[in-house]
Write a protein that holds these residues in place. Structure first.
Motif: not given
Length: 178
Positions: A97-124
């Motif tokens: 192998x001479x090249x790789x792809x790193x795949x990262x999935x993150x589960x974000x818990x976000x509390x917005x300024x208005x107090x609303x909680x969100x759960x979002x999964x994002x991948x990079x």
């Protein structure tokens, strides 16, 4: 003259349809003071550090926001590592192998300024090549170094954060429409 008229009507259409750039929508949904934390996995603490560094850099450089303590923050972002995978993408003529792809999935818990909680999964994703030394046509090292691993996860986590911002901007747009 025709060119100026076309540009004028193009700008008028964009303004008339309520177009707002992602940066404007994000500013409306994420406050100035942001707290970022990553839940450290006991099985792999090094990944957690790289992800935390990447997300913090993205908050500072991409959003132009200040990091603060959790008690002073208007927006709280807690990241949980869902998955980190290294996928081979390229091989040399010997099958190494001479090249790789790193795949990262993150589960974000976000509390917005208005107090609303969100759960979002994002991948990079992040691509990188192996830094190998050749000694008499035999590879001396075909293992991912700690630095390669850190850099790949760091970059992939920033890309994951970009996806989070896009999803938050969409959420902000929907809230403004309602």
């Amino acid at each position: 003259m025709l060119k100026k008229l076309i540009i004028f009507f193009g700008v008028l259409m964009i303004l008339g349809c309520g177009y707002k750039p992602v940066s404007v929508l994000t500013k409306e949904i994420i406050a100035e003071k942001v707290y970022v934390d990553v839940v450290i996995k006991k099985s792999d603490p090094a990944n957690s550090v790289a992800i935390k560094d990447g997300i913090r850099e993205a908050v500072i450089k991409r959003l132009n926001r200040d990091l603060s303590s959790q008690s002073d923050a208007d927006t709280v972002i807690i990241a949980n590592i869902a998955n980190v995978v290294f996928v081979p993408t390229s091989f040399d003529r010997f099958g190494f192998v001479n090249a790789y792809e790193a795949q990262v999935s993150i589960d974000y818990k976000v509390k917005l300024s208005n107090g609303e909680p969100l759960s979002i999964i994002a991948t990079g994703k992040s691509y990188f090549r192996m830094n190998r030394q050749v000694l008499d046509t035999i590879y001396t090292d075909s293992v991912i170094t700690n630095q390669d691993r850190y850099n790949a996860i760091f970059e992939a986590s920033k890309e994951s954060f970009d996806e989070l911002i896009a999803k938050l901007a969409l959420k902000g747009y929907k809230l403004k429409k309602d």
